[in-house]
Design an enzyme around this catalytic site. Structure first.
Site, PDB file in Angstrom:
ATOM      1  N   TYR B 139       0.868  -1.179   0.000  1.00 55.69           N
ATOM      2  CA  TYR B 139       0.000   0.000   0.000  1.00 55.69           C
ATOM      3  C   TYR B 139       0.901   1.224   0.000  1.00 55.69           C
ATOM      4  O   TYR B 139       1.707   1.404   0.919  1.00 55.69           O
ATOM      5  CB  TYR B 139      -0.827  -0.057   1.286  1.00 55.69           C
ATOM      6  CG  TYR B 139      -1.769   1.076   1.547  1.00 55.69           C
ATOM      7  CD1 TYR B 139      -3.083   1.030   1.102  1.00 55.69           C
ATOM      8  CD2 TYR B 139      -1.358   2.183   2.295  1.00 55.69           C
ATOM      9  CE1 TYR B 139      -3.964   2.057   1.395  1.00 55.69           C
ATOM     10  CE2 TYR B 139      -2.241   3.211   2.578  1.00 55.69           C
ATOM     11  CZ  TYR B 139      -3.541   3.145   2.124  1.00 55.69           C
ATOM     12  OH  TYR B 139      -4.410   4.153   2.417  1.00 55.69           O
ATOM     13  N   GLU B 143       4.652   9.883   0.550  1.00 53.71           N
ATOM     14  CA  GLU B 143       5.674  10.379  -0.379  1.00 53.71           C
ATOM     15  C   GLU B 143       6.667  11.212   0.415  1.00 53.71           C
ATOM     16  O   GLU B 143       6.360  11.643   1.524  1.00 53.71           O
ATOM     17  CB  GLU B 143       5.018  11.273  -1.438  1.00 53.71           C
ATOM     18  CG  GLU B 143       3.958  10.553  -2.241  1.00 53.71           C
ATOM     19  CD  GLU B 143       3.331  11.448  -3.305  1.00 53.71           C
ATOM     20  OE1 GLU B 143       3.706  12.652  -3.383  1.00 53.71           O
ATOM     21  OE2 GLU B 143       2.478  10.935  -4.045  1.00 53.71           O
ATOM     22  N   GLU B 384       0.471   4.525   9.864  1.00 56.87           N
ATOM     23  CA  GLU B 384      -1.002   4.480   9.855  1.00 56.87           C
ATOM     24  C   GLU B 384      -1.604   5.737  10.489  1.00 56.87           C
ATOM     25  O   GLU B 384      -2.683   5.694  11.059  1.00 56.87           O
ATOM     26  CB  GLU B 384      -1.519   3.236  10.584  1.00 56.87           C
ATOM     27  CG  GLU B 384      -1.287   1.945   9.845  1.00 56.87           C
ATOM     28  CD  GLU B 384      -2.195   1.780   8.646  1.00 56.87           C
ATOM     29  OE1 GLU B 384      -1.642   1.744   7.533  1.00 56.87           O
ATOM     30  OE2 GLU B 384      -3.412   1.700   8.807  1.00 56.87           O
ATOM     31  N   THR B 386       0.000   9.439  12.457  1.00 59.29           N
ATOM     32  CA  THR B 386       0.688   9.706  13.726  1.00 59.29           C
ATOM     33  C   THR B 386      -0.334   9.937  14.839  1.00 59.29           C
ATOM     34  O   THR B 386      -1.524  10.115  14.572  1.00 59.29           O
ATOM     35  CB  THR B 386       1.564  10.972  13.619  1.00 59.29           C
ATOM     36  OG1 THR B 386       0.687  12.081  13.414  1.00 59.29           O
ATOM     37  CG2 THR B 386       2.557  10.904  12.468  1.00 59.29           C
TER      38      THR B 386
HETATM   39  C1  LIG Z   1       8.144   1.388   9.373  1.00 48.28           C
HETATM   40  C2  LIG Z   1       7.222   2.234   8.549  1.00 48.28           C
HETATM   41  C3  LIG Z   1       6.384   1.611   7.644  1.00 48.28           C
HETATM   42  C4  LIG Z   1       5.527   2.361   6.857  1.00 48.28           C
HETATM   43  N1  LIG Z   1       4.742   1.739   5.931  1.00 48.28           N
HETATM   44  C5  LIG Z   1       3.998   2.477   5.076  1.00 48.28           C
HETATM   45  C6  LIG Z   1       3.263   1.856   4.022  1.00 48.28           C
HETATM   46  O1  LIG Z   1       3.253   0.636   3.883  1.00 48.28           O
HETATM   47  N2  LIG Z   1       2.570   2.636   3.174  1.00 48.28           N
HETATM   48  C7  LIG Z   1       2.554   3.995   3.289  1.00 48.28           C
HETATM   49  O2  LIG Z   1       1.894   4.646   2.497  1.00 48.28           O
HETATM   50  N3  LIG Z   1       3.236   4.629   4.277  1.00 48.28           N
HETATM   51  C8  LIG Z   1       3.963   3.898   5.163  1.00 48.28           C
HETATM   52  N4  LIG Z   1       4.686   4.535   6.161  1.00 48.28           N
HETATM   53  C9  LIG Z   1       4.672   5.985   6.241  1.00 48.28           C
HETATM   54  C10 LIG Z   1       3.872   6.539   7.410  1.00 48.28           C
HETATM   55  O3  LIG Z   1       2.507   6.303   7.210  1.00 48.28           O
HETATM   56  C11 LIG Z   1       4.197   8.039   7.567  1.00 48.28           C
HETATM   57  O4  LIG Z   1       5.515   8.126   8.048  1.00 48.28           O
HETATM   58  C12 LIG Z   1       3.255   8.753   8.509  1.00 48.28           C
HETATM   59  O5  LIG Z   1       1.983   8.861   7.942  1.00 48.28           O
HETATM   60  C13 LIG Z   1       3.752  10.156   8.880  1.00 48.28           C
HETATM   61  O6  LIG Z   1       4.080  10.911   7.765  1.00 48.28           O
HETATM   62  P1  LIG Z   1       5.483  11.669   7.692  1.00 48.28           P
HETATM   63  O7  LIG Z   1       6.520  10.670   8.072  1.00 48.28           O
HETATM   64  O8  LIG Z   1       5.596  12.292   6.385  1.00 48.28           O
HETATM   65  O9  LIG Z   1       5.406  12.762   8.830  1.00 48.28           O
HETATM   66  P2  LIG Z   1       4.905  14.290   8.633  1.00 48.28           P
HETATM   67  O10 LIG Z   1       3.571  14.290   8.003  1.00 48.28           O
HETATM   68  O11 LIG Z   1       5.976  15.065   8.004  1.00 48.28           O
HETATM   69  O12 LIG Z   1       4.723  14.720  10.156  1.00 48.28           O
HETATM   70  C14 LIG Z   1       5.774  15.274  10.957  1.00 48.28           C
HETATM   71  C15 LIG Z   1       5.196  15.620  12.327  1.00 48.28           C
HETATM   72  O13 LIG Z   1       4.176  16.630  12.207  1.00 48.28           O
HETATM   73  C16 LIG Z   1       2.983  16.227  12.837  1.00 48.28           C
HETATM   74  N5  LIG Z   1       1.838  16.816  12.119  1.00 48.28           N
HETATM   75  C17 LIG Z   1       1.577  16.745  10.814  1.00 48.28           C
HETATM   76  N6  LIG Z   1       0.438  17.404  10.509  1.00 48.28           N
HETATM   77  C18 LIG Z   1      -0.045  17.886  11.681  1.00 48.28           C
HETATM   78  C19 LIG Z   1      -1.208  18.652  12.049  1.00 48.28           C
HETATM   79  N7  LIG Z   1      -2.113  19.051  11.161  1.00 48.28           N
HETATM   80  N8  LIG Z   1      -1.386  18.961  13.343  1.00 48.28           N
HETATM   81  C20 LIG Z   1      -0.473  18.557  14.289  1.00 48.28           C
HETATM   82  N9  LIG Z   1       0.625  17.851  14.002  1.00 48.28           N
HETATM   83  C21 LIG Z   1       0.840  17.515  12.701  1.00 48.28           C
HETATM   84  C22 LIG Z   1       3.033  14.721  12.732  1.00 48.28           C
HETATM   85  O14 LIG Z   1       2.197  14.122  13.720  1.00 48.28           O
HETATM   86  C23 LIG Z   1       4.484  14.435  12.987  1.00 48.28           C
HETATM   87  O15 LIG Z   1       4.725  14.445  14.375  1.00 48.28           O
HETATM   88  C24 LIG Z   1       5.515   3.780   6.973  1.00 48.28           C
HETATM   89  C25 LIG Z   1       6.339   4.383   7.931  1.00 48.28           C
HETATM   90  C26 LIG Z   1       7.188   3.638   8.704  1.00 48.28           C
HETATM   91  C27 LIG Z   1       8.070   4.348   9.687  1.00 48.28           C
END
Ligand SMILES: Cc1cc2nc3c(=O)[nH]c(=O)nc-3n(C[C@H](O)[C@H](O)[C@H](O)COP(=O)(O)OP(=O)(O)OC[C@H]3O[C@@H](n4cnc5c(N)ncnc54)[C@H](O)[C@@H]3O)c2cc1C
Lengths: 403, 405
Positions: B139, B143, B384, B386
């Protein structure tokens, strides 16, 4: 036959009962909340209206099923935690008599809690906590035909109006030397009585339910009124307190939900910086947090209650549910005061009352510290204090207040 | 009827999953973590068990056992799939969470294919799991420039003849490199926001589709996390999930989000499985050790902390069960799914940290599972959605008018 299955669905009877109690709470308890608090008791017509629901009769006849009790007490405390305590005239006594008493004692003593000629139910009280610092424990000395009880019990809910009081006192040997005794009839107001009222307590919360000291001065309790708890007094006493914990948990969940709902609606109406304050993330996240605490507390309560209904009363689940609900209630009430700002501090809103009462309920029939000890004793297989017999029971060193 | 006892089927799933966790997963856990991979033999052995505890992942029409996670149950025939999934997930994760994430099967790609795909697509994409060998779905939503802010994805899709051309990068994709196919979310025009989103099933070997870097991580090291690169990748139009029709309005985005309603409780349960393992290790340590000739349970603060943690674990589990039960009943459960995920992550992080505290120096040794669990658990408050994103979902649902954050 009902099929076993993880399910959160109320059945039709439960839903109907919940609706009925909810209506009573909204229309009566909420309306009279401050009045009940100020006069330190209930209006007779409120007691009457509650009696009509027939719940107390059910409790006296066969005992409310634990899940039903969880639903009912959540609603009542949602209406007004103080009135919820005051309305529940049997207090812990019906359950305690079932656990500790013989069938003969149950039949005889439960009659004390039934509706009298004045249409009011008899009140039950449980006296556990001991007198102030320096005062020894209440003792029971065997004598011909019974026991002589002496000592002072503090923080006894319903003490001034009790028609039946279950007193815990120290005997020799056995489960920490503890025994339970039933005393029928009101404590005397007269300062010479051998079973009499001491000081009345002015409470931080739950003022609608009077509490006071009970003084026993060489008071004779006949042998037939000693509650021996069947073969294992300790185990039976543990179950009594476990049920008290479920009651506390249900009330705290109701209080917590009330506080959460007020905070949720107030912050959506109150505006600052051009928008509802609930639309600031710091406020919204706090609301989300409180919501999780309230819901999780209710599910823990339901799980403990469902297990008890299935004949598997679990001490750790009951104590855990109570500890969690106390935390949830305090968290919800504290946030409620906080999110209402200055208004939260005023008596115009119930927020301040709930904050006081969340604290008070955390001292009724046990304390969160005691609950944690009970859970610890269960999960570690030993009492943290090192007392093998005491595990799961409030020890004299760690007393439940307001029993 | 309010009830928390397990049905016979739920009971069996829990027992079988626990047995596997104990006899297969636990013994290999540390080694696989150090090697950053799980041997194929182990995964093959586990894939034979499909139809047991992962029962229902493959739909009936392709020979599977019927309803699975993400299936929309009809009101009369109530499903148990979501409850079974959370029960099984907790047990397997108690053994090893990386293995659970690496179990062959459609994985997180399953729910969107199931809920958005046409019957023909479901047949086509699920049938691969009936073939021998290791087969995976994945899935891909995240990005480099869009994680939490899902609506901001930049991967483009452009129709050309009977194909869509996909361009962009996806990152942190679980099982992304080994997958037979990946559900990829792309946009026809970023300016359209959610309305521009489309979901494709991109198959391995698609021209223009390649795997970039495989991440090295703090925890869940034996689980594969890959970068996926799309350079005008030629995806046949039949692989647009749900077909053109599906995307009137903002369905594309809704599809991506709906998936979470069934996967979040499961991910929460995985976190709880790890936390329970850590809690049990802490409890055993306390029960069996002495400090200055006093048994550890006599230290009241330790005992109280264990008691609190156990109660929080129970509370979090019930929030999971609640969300799963609602999904099985066909009730909308986005808020509850987020509550399960947010609460379980918070509780699980705390418990794993306490386990390290309690075991003291023992807990920090890399030969100890608690050290691994402590590293594994952190991500449960990140993927899934944060913790913050879960709280946004919850608060938007409890407020009358959703705020704009
Ligand atoms: C081991 C692992 C497996 C994964 N597997 C998948 C997968 O199979 N498929 C997939 O699609 N993704 C996958 N991911 C990605 C994961 O879903 C994302 O890392 C996650 O959704 C957070 O996005 P980001 O890392 O870009 O953080 P960002 O969106 O950059 O967030 C940075 C910080 O800002 C906070 N933040 C953001 N917006 C707000 C807001 N409006 N208000 C308050 N705080 C906010 C966040 O909570 C976080 O603390 C995986 C990640 C890991 C680590």
């Amino acid at each position: 036959m009902h099929k076993a299955m993880i399910s959160f669905a109320l059945d039709d009877d439960q839903r109907l009962l919940q609706d009925t109690v909810r209506r009573f709470c909204r229309e009566v308890l909420r309306e009279q909340m401050r009045r009940h608090e100020q006069q330190g008791g209930l209006l007779p017509e409120v007691e009457q209206a509650f009696a009509e629901l027939g719940l107390i009769d059910l409790e006296l006849d066969e005992g409310l099923p634990h899940r039903t009790a969880a639903l009912v007490h959540e609603e009542l405390a949602w209406g007004d935690p103080g009135a919820a305590v005051a309305l529940w005239t049997p207090h812990l006594c019906a359950g305690a008599l079932r656990e500790l008493g013989t069938p003969e004692q149950q039949a005889r003593l439960l009659a004390r809690l039934r509706r009298g000629p004045d249409q009011r139910y008899g009140r039950g009280a449980v006296a556990y906590a001991e007198g102030g610092p320096g005062q020894g424990a209440t003792v029971a000395v065997p004598t011909r035909g019974g026991y002589v009880l002496s000592g002072t019990k503090r923080f006894v809910l319903h003490a001034p109006q009790a028609e039946l009081t279950i007193v815990f006192a120290q005997l020799d040997g056995g489960c920490q030397g503890m025994g339970a005794f039933a005393i029928a009839g009101r404590p005397a107001a007269d300062p010479q009585g051998s079973f009499r009222l001491g000081q009345r307590h002015e409470l931080l919360g739950l003022r609608a339910a009077p509490a006071g000291e009970l003084v026993l001065q060489e008071h004779l309790v006949p042998e037939e009124d000693r509650l021996r708890g069947g073969d294992d007094f300790c185990a039976a006493a543990r179950r009594v307190f476990a049920r008290a914990q479920l009651l506390t948990a249900a009330r705290q969940v109701g209080l917590a939900r009330a506080a959460y709902e007020l905070a949720l609606s107030y912050t959506q109406d109150r505006r600052a910086f051009g928008k509802p304050v609930a639309h600031f993330q710091a406020v919204a996240f706090a609301l989300a947090e409180v919501h999780m605490e309230v819901e999780s507390a209710r599910w823990l309560l339901w799980q403990a209650a469902a297990e008890a209904d299935a004949g598997r009363l679990d001490l750790a689940l009951c104590a855990g549910a109570a500890a969690h609900a106390c935390e949830a209630a305090f968290c919800a009430a504290d946030w409620c005061v906080q999110l209402l700002g200055g208004a939260g501090f005023m008596e115009d809103f119930p927020a301040e009352k709930w904050l006081r009462e969340a604290k008070a309920l955390a001292l009724v029939g046990g304390t969160p510290q005691l609950y944690e000890q009970i859970v610890a004793a269960q999960v570690l297989g030993q009492d943290p204090e090192g007392n093998p017999e005491g595990a799961g029971l409030p020890s004299p060193r760690l007393q439940p207040f307001l029993t | 009827m309010i009830d928390f006892s397990l049905s016979p089927q739920q009971q069996i799933v829990r027992e079988v999953a626990h047995q596997i966790a104990q006899t297969v997963l636990r013994p290999g856990s540390l080694q696989w973590d150090q090697q950053h991979r799980i041997p194929d033999e182990v995964l093959l052995q586990l894939s034979m068990l499909r139809g047991g505890f992962t029962q229902g992942e493959v739909p009936e029409e392709v020979g599977g056992e019927g309803e699975g996670v993400g299936a929309v149950p009809d009101r009369r025939h109530r499903s148990q799939a979501n409850r079974i999934a959370v029960l099984g997930a907790e047990e397997l994760a108690w053994g090893d969470a990386s293995v659970l994430l690496s179990l062959p099967g459609p994985g997180l790609g399953g729910p969107p294919v199931r809920s958005m795909g046409t019957p023909e697509q479901r047949r086509r994409f699920f049938s691969v799991f009936q073939q021998p060998g290791l087969h995976y779905g994945a899935y891909a939503l995240t990005e480099p420039g869009a994680g939490s802010d899902v609506a901001g994805i930049q991967t483009r899709c452009r129709k050309q003849g009977r194909y869509y051309l996909l361009s962009g990068r996806k990152c942190y994709i679980t099982n992304g490199a080994r997958a037979d196919w990946v559900v990829v979310f792309a946009t026809v025009d970023p300016a359209l926001g959610r309305a521009g989103h489309r979901a494709f099933v991109v198959e391995r070997g698609t021209p223009g589709f390649s795997v970039g870097k495989i991440e090295r991580k703090m925890g869940l090291r034996a689980s594969e996390t890959a970068e996926l690169i799309f350079e005008e990748a030629r995806v046949p139009e039949e692989n647009l999930l749900g077909g053109e029709e599906y995307y009137r309005g903002k369905e594309g985005f809704v599809g991506a989000m709906q998936t979470f309603d069934s996967t979040r409780p499961m991910v929460a349960a995985v976190g709880l499985g790890i936390a329970r393992a850590a809690w049990e290790a802490a409890r055993d340590f306390v029960r069996d050790h002495y400090l200055l000739s006093r048994p550890l349970p006599r230290y009241a603060q330790l005992a109280a902390q264990l008691a609190q943690d156990r109660r929080l674990l129970d509370a979090a589990r019930l929030l999971c069960w609640r969300a799963a039960w609602m999904a099985d009943e066909g009730l909308p459960n986005s808020k509850e799914a987020s509550m399960a995920k947010a609460y379980a992550a918070r509780v699980a992080l705390r418990i794993c940290a306490h386990a390290v505290d309690i075991l003291g120096a023992h807990g920090l040794q890399t030969s100890q599972l608690v050290e691994k669990w402590y590293r594994d658990i952190k991500v449960f408050d990140i993927f899934e959605g944060t913790g913050q994103i879960q709280r946004i979902v919850i608060s938007r649902r409890i407020l009358r008018e959703p705020p704009s954050f």
